[in-house]
Design a protein around this motif. Structure first.
Motif: not given
Length: 262
Positions: A107-122
């Motif tokens: 998971m890339p470093q980033g804000s709470l929101l960007s990491r949440f959306v990344f993980t949902v997409r994954l």
């Protein structure tokens, strides 16, 4: 009187009760003892055939005999590896969540929101090849049976995925701006995990072409998310998170006996 050397040697060579118990222990479903390369290939063939047939015909209407026939094997051979359809589902949970957890580790470093959306997409991308099958077992996923999302038998897969969302909260670059620090991070991670399940349910039921509605939902989440996540910095949030965490535990994560008031 001291035992003779011959008696001592015989005693030493005799297996202990514990050793006998270990060697005669019941094997785990779907994992026959002494697996060889050939048996692993057989299990994989049966497993992949079962997934394809259940996706095509539906989970509830497909029998083990149907699966054995489609795989060109005997019912006994299938039963050796998968004694029930539930064993196949648990194997699928294991496969998908292990793959998800491995990729979530990048998971890339980033804000709470960007990491949440990344993980949902994954999570969606991981399940996508089996979307048809997952849709057919949706009643089981949402039910209280052994295949349910919050059943004890599926805890191993749930903990893998939930752990990724805890990391989303506790390792975000803006963790100091929201309630993701300390014990609150665990509670927030659990809330994010359940929010992700709601999005997955939306995606599984999404009848728009190529699930365009889900893509629009995620896009809007990214656009409106900053405003929503700003609310996590309010002073009332920590206490509200603790209250919500207790509520979620009693509703979804408590043992069945506690839920029934026993």
């Amino acid at each position: 009187m001291a035992p003779s050397p011959k008696t001592a040697a015989l005693s030493a060579s005799r297996p202990t009760t514990a050793a006998l118990s270990d060697s005669q222990s019941t094997p785990r479903p779907g994992r026959p003892p002494g697996a060889t390369s050939k048996s692993s290939e057989t299990r994989e063939r049966l497993y992949r055939t079962a997934l394809a047939i259940m996706a095509e015909r539906g989970f509830e209407t497909t029998t083990l005999r149907d699966l054995a026939t489609a795989a060109g094997s005997s019912l006994g051979l299938l039963y050796r590896y998968f004694p029930t359809k539930h064993a196949i589902v648990l194997s699928l949970y294991d496969e998908l969540t292990a793959r998800f957890a491995e990729q979530a580790g990048q998971m890339p470093q980033g804000s709470l929101l960007s990491r949440f959306v990344f993980t949902v997409r994954l999570s969606i991308a991981t399940i996508a090849p089996h979307r048809r099958l997952m849709t057919s077992i949706l009643p089981a996923l949402l039910g209280s049976g052994e295949d349910g999302l919050f059943a004890p038998a599926t805890a191993f897969s749930r903990e893998r995925v939930q752990g990724a969302f805890v990391r989303v909260a506790t390792e975000a670059t803006d963790v100091h701006l929201h309630a993701g620090a300390g014990d609150q991070g665990q509670a927030l991670g659990k809330l994010l995990y359940l929010s992700h399940l709601a999005i997955l349910l939306f995606w599984l039921l999404d009848r728009s072409e190529q699930q365009a509605a889900t893509a629009a939902l995620l896009q809007r989440t990214q656009e409106l998310g900053p405003l929503s996540f700003m609310l996590l910095s309010l002073p009332q949030v920590p206490e509200s998170l603790r209250w919500m965490d207790g509520l979620l535990d009693s509703a979804f994560f408590a043992p069945a006996s506690i839920k029934k008031g026993e």
